[in-house]
Each structure stands twice: as structure tokens, then as C-alpha cells.
Motif scaffolding. Structure first.
Motif, PDB file in Angstrom:
ATOM      1  N   SER A  27       0.922  -0.788  -0.061  1.00 11.02           N
ATOM      2  CA  SER A  27       0.136   0.334  -0.397  1.00 11.02           C
ATOM      3  C   SER A  27       0.801   1.454  -0.240  1.00 11.02           C
ATOM      4  O   SER A  27       1.012   1.554   1.063  1.00 11.02           O
ATOM      5  N   ILE A  28       1.507   1.604  -1.533  1.00 13.56           N
ATOM      6  CA  ILE A  28       2.619   2.267  -1.102  1.00 13.56           C
ATOM      7  C   ILE A  28       1.566   4.165  -1.839  1.00 13.56           C
ATOM      8  O   ILE A  28       1.839   3.280  -2.847  1.00 13.56           O
ATOM      9  N   SER A  29       2.339   5.119  -1.308  1.00 11.58           N
ATOM     10  CA  SER A  29       1.686   6.342  -1.933  1.00 11.58           C
ATOM     11  C   SER A  29       2.654   6.583  -2.791  1.00 11.58           C
ATOM     12  O   SER A  29       2.428   7.177  -3.723  1.00 11.58           O
ATOM     13  N   GLU A  46      26.945  -1.368   6.200  1.00 13.36           N
ATOM     14  CA  GLU A  46      26.802  -0.163   5.697  1.00 13.36           C
ATOM     15  C   GLU A  46      26.497   0.099   3.830  1.00 13.36           C
ATOM     16  O   GLU A  46      25.549  -0.368   3.324  1.00 13.36           O
ATOM     17  N   LEU A  47      25.456   1.324   3.972  1.00 17.04           N
ATOM     18  CA  LEU A  47      25.124   2.608   3.109  1.00 17.04           C
ATOM     19  C   LEU A  47      26.222   1.827   1.508  1.00 17.04           C
ATOM     20  O   LEU A  47      27.518   1.677   2.022  1.00 17.04           O
ATOM     21  N   VAL A  48      25.586   1.436   0.467  1.00 17.59           N
ATOM     22  CA  VAL A  48      25.902   0.817  -0.598  1.00 17.59           C
ATOM     23  C   VAL A  48      25.800   2.451  -2.001  1.00 17.59           C
ATOM     24  O   VAL A  48      26.722   2.640  -1.998  1.00 17.59           O
ATOM     25  N   ALA A  49      24.914   2.143  -1.654  1.00 14.14           N
ATOM     26  CA  ALA A  49      24.227   3.417  -2.746  1.00 14.14           C
ATOM     27  C   ALA A  49      22.781   3.705  -2.509  1.00 14.14           C
ATOM     28  O   ALA A  49      21.946   3.011  -2.454  1.00 14.14           O
ATOM     29  N   THR A  50      22.584   4.621  -2.615  1.00 15.77           N
ATOM     30  CA  THR A  50      20.840   5.202  -2.618  1.00 15.77           C
ATOM     31  C   THR A  50      20.721   6.012  -4.072  1.00 15.77           C
ATOM     32  O   THR A  50      21.584   6.908  -4.428  1.00 15.77           O
ATOM     33  N   ILE A  51      19.121   6.084  -4.189  1.00 18.01           N
ATOM     34  CA  ILE A  51      18.520   7.011  -5.357  1.00 18.01           C
ATOM     35  C   ILE A  51      17.352   7.671  -4.526  1.00 18.01           C
ATOM     36  O   ILE A  51      16.433   6.803  -4.376  1.00 18.01           O
ATOM     37  N   THR A  52      17.442   8.594  -4.792  1.00 16.35           N
ATOM     38  CA  THR A  52      15.681   9.560  -4.279  1.00 16.35           C
ATOM     39  C   THR A  52      15.307   9.275  -6.108  1.00 16.35           C
ATOM     40  O   THR A  52      15.511   8.696  -7.190  1.00 16.35           O
ATOM     41  N   SER A  53      13.379   9.405  -5.244  1.00 19.24           N
ATOM     42  CA  SER A  53      12.405  10.100  -6.543  1.00 19.24           C
ATOM     43  C   SER A  53      13.401  10.633  -7.906  1.00 19.24           C
ATOM     44  O   SER A  53      12.601  10.538  -8.999  1.00 19.24           O
ATOM     45  N   GLN A  98      12.229   4.039   1.385  1.00 19.47           N
ATOM     46  CA  GLN A  98      11.071   4.183   2.183  1.00 19.47           C
ATOM     47  C   GLN A  98      10.469   6.149   1.742  1.00 19.47           C
ATOM     48  O   GLN A  98      10.650   6.641   0.746  1.00 19.47           O
ATOM     49  N   GLY A  99       9.477   5.880   2.320  1.00 23.34           N
ATOM     50  CA  GLY A  99       8.446   6.874   1.389  1.00 23.34           C
ATOM     51  C   GLY A  99       6.737   6.529   2.254  1.00 23.34           C
ATOM     52  O   GLY A  99       7.361   6.621   3.387  1.00 23.34           O
ATOM     53  N   PHE A 106       4.752   7.545   7.312  1.00 18.94           N
ATOM     54  CA  PHE A 106       6.024   7.349   7.387  1.00 18.94           C
ATOM     55  C   PHE A 106       6.416   5.377   6.599  1.00 18.94           C
ATOM     56  O   PHE A 106       5.710   5.071   7.868  1.00 18.94           O
ATOM     57  N   PHE A 107       6.720   5.202   6.193  1.00 20.02           N
ATOM     58  CA  PHE A 107       7.473   4.047   5.660  1.00 20.02           C
ATOM     59  C   PHE A 107       9.171   3.807   5.529  1.00 20.02           C
ATOM     60  O   PHE A 107       9.154   4.541   4.851  1.00 20.02           O
ATOM     61  N   ARG A 108       9.336   2.885   6.236  1.00 20.52           N
ATOM     62  CA  ARG A 108      10.890   2.248   5.786  1.00 20.52           C
ATOM     63  C   ARG A 108      11.377   0.765   5.722  1.00 20.52           C
ATOM     64  O   ARG A 108      10.804   0.146   7.058  1.00 20.52           O
TER      65      ARG A 108
END
Length: 120
Positions: A27-29, A46-53, A98-99, A106-108
Motif C-alpha cells: 500500500s504505497i503512496s 553499511e550504505l552502498v548506494a541510494t537514489i531519490t525519486s 522509504q516513503g 511514513f514507512f521504511r
């Protein structure tokens, strides 16, 4: 309420390539950020890579120039192309998103993890 399903891990020799994919459902908005983290035995995640919308990316210094993250906002998927893999890349890789849910809370969420093993 949000499920992340990963695919694409495996065993590869040093210098080889793998592609990880992750699909989010539920149920994602909206999803503001998606990314990949990894955890090697005896080490912290550890973080490898992230990308925003919007397509902004962030990479760990150790993978810059070798890994490329991408996403499809319509399909709620994220992928990561991993080239020139090194033995130190060996870890369990986790997808993260997350969003906002359909009710605007909010969810993660985390995926179950996929093993990447690089042999020397």
C-alpha cells in the motif's frame, strides 16, 4: 505493509559483474528513496548506494566508479549494476525503501537480503 523482493545475487570471480534488482509492493503512496546496503560477516551494515525519486544518487567511496544504481519510479523498482567486483564486496546485500503509505504514514522497509560472493 510494504514488501521488498530482491534478486540477482550469486557467486562471481573477481573482476566480474552482477546486477541486483529489487521490487517494492504494498500500500504505497510514494517512495522518496531507494537504496542498497550490505553487511559482511562480523561487520556492521553499511550504505552502498541510494537514489531519490528525482534521480539523485549517493555512493560509498569504495564502490564509486564500479557500481551504478538506477530506479523505475513507475514500477517501484531499483537496480544496481556491479562491475569490476572485488573480494571485499562479498556480503549480504539488502534493498531499502522509504516513503509514504497510502494513508500517508511514513514507512521504511528492508528486503530479505541476497548473498553476493566474489572469489579471488
Amino acid at each position: 505493509q510494504v514488501q521488498l523482493v530482491e534478486s540477482g545475487g550469486g557467486l562471481v570471480q573477481a573482476g566480474g559483474s552482477l546486477r541486483l534488482s529489487c521490487a517494492a509492493s504494498g500500500s504505497i503512496s510514494s517512495i522518496s528513496a531507494m537504496g542498497w546496503y550490505r553487511q559482511a560477516p562480523g561487520k556492521q551494515r553499511e550504505l552502498v548506494a541510494t537514489i531519490t525519486s528525482g534521480g539523485s544518487t549517493n555512493y560509498a567511496d569504495s564502490v564509486k566508479g564500479r557500481f551504478t544504481i538506477s530506479r523505475n519510479n513507475t514500477k517501484n523498482t531499483v537496480s544496481m549494476q556491479m562491475n569490476n567486483l572485488k573480494p571485499e564486496d562479498t556480503a549480504v546485500y539488502y534493498c531499502n525503501a522509504q516513503g509514504l503509505l497510502a494513508g500517508y504514514s511514513f514507512f521504511r522497509a528492508w528486503g530479505q537480503g541476497t548473498q553476493v560472493t566474489v572469489s579471488s
